[in-house]
Design a protein around this motif. Sequence first.
Motif, short mmCIF file in Angstrom:
data_model
loop_
_atom_site.label_atom_id
_atom_site.label_comp_id
_atom_site.label_asym_id
_atom_site.label_seq_id
_atom_site.Cartn_x
_atom_site.Cartn_y
_atom_site.Cartn_z
N PRO A 194 -3.32 -4.12 0.25
CA PRO A 194 -2.37 -3.72 1.23
C PRO A 194 -3.08 -3.81 2.63
N ALA A 195 -2.00 -3.88 3.80
CA ALA A 195 -2.63 -3.83 4.99
C ALA A 195 -3.27 -2.59 5.49
N LEU A 196 -4.34 -2.73 6.38
CA LEU A 196 -4.85 -1.30 6.63
C LEU A 196 -5.18 -0.99 7.96
N ASN A 197 -5.07 0.37 8.53
CA ASN A 197 -5.54 0.66 9.77
C ASN A 197 -6.49 1.60 9.60
N VAL A 198 -7.51 1.50 10.32
CA VAL A 198 -8.83 2.52 10.18
C VAL A 198 -9.11 3.17 11.62
N GLY A 199 -9.45 4.33 11.70
CA GLY A 199 -9.73 4.93 13.02
C GLY A 199 -10.52 6.26 12.84
N ARG A 200 -10.99 6.58 13.70
CA ARG A 200 -12.03 7.91 13.74
C ARG A 200 -11.56 8.90 14.75
N THR A 201 -11.62 10.08 14.34
CA THR A 201 -11.23 11.13 15.47
C THR A 201 -12.46 11.90 15.50
N PRO A 202 -12.65 12.81 16.29
CA PRO A 202 -13.94 13.65 16.24
C PRO A 202 -14.27 14.48 15.00
N GLN A 203 -13.01 14.80 14.36
CA GLN A 203 -13.34 15.49 13.11
C GLN A 203 -13.22 14.68 11.73
N VAL A 207 3.64 4.53 3.44
CA VAL A 207 2.39 4.43 4.28
C VAL A 207 1.34 5.70 3.20
N LEU A 208 0.18 5.05 3.05
CA LEU A 208 -0.68 6.13 2.25
C LEU A 208 -1.73 6.50 3.59
N GLN A 209 -1.91 7.92 3.71
CA GLN A 209 -2.56 8.31 4.76
C GLN A 209 -4.12 8.81 3.90
N ILE A 210 -5.16 8.58 4.15
CA ILE A 210 -6.23 8.99 3.60
C ILE A 210 -7.34 9.68 4.83
N SER A 211 -7.44 10.80 4.83
CA SER A 211 -8.21 11.66 5.86
C SER A 211 -9.44 11.94 5.15
N ILE A 212 -10.62 11.54 5.63
CA ILE A 212 -11.88 11.84 5.49
C ILE A 212 -12.76 12.92 6.38
N LYS A 213 -12.97 13.96 5.98
CA LYS A 213 -13.59 14.96 7.09
C LYS A 213 -15.00 14.29 7.39
#
Length: 146
Positions: A40-49, A127-133
């Motif tokens: 699948p096409a991916l978007n990857v980003g980062r937040t402070p958390q 859309v599959l959203q994966i959040s990694i702390k």
Amino acid sequence: MYRSMFPRDLFAEFDRLQREIQQAFDNVPNIRGAGAGSFPALNVGRTPQSLELYAFVPGMDPKSIEVNLERGVLTIAGERQADLPPREERSSVHINERFAGRFRRVVSLPDDDVNPDGVTAQYRDGVLQISIKRRTAPQARRINVQ
């Protein structure tokens, strides 16, 4: 005389050749990551958390998607079924541009920055959203000298 020199439609041949060349270049990895044909096409980003990853997998059952995180490597795998008419109906397919079959995407993450116990995955509207702390960085503190 013109038809005997070019038995086929010359413009159709040029169009076919252009599509083949474009497809060859679309599947070549480049500096921005995998080729445009990757699924699948991916978007990857980062937040402070957290680290946020979005995989675009429309038309799939969320139960058929497998997400694994091991030693800083995130793997998304699954299989997408073809939406084509059955062969028994004497039908033919003229254009089939939608990806079908097994897929696997692997993303290397900064191992020292992610908390493997803080992973969540949600599937909504294709859309599959994966959040990694992220691990909290040790804070600098002032030590009084006595």
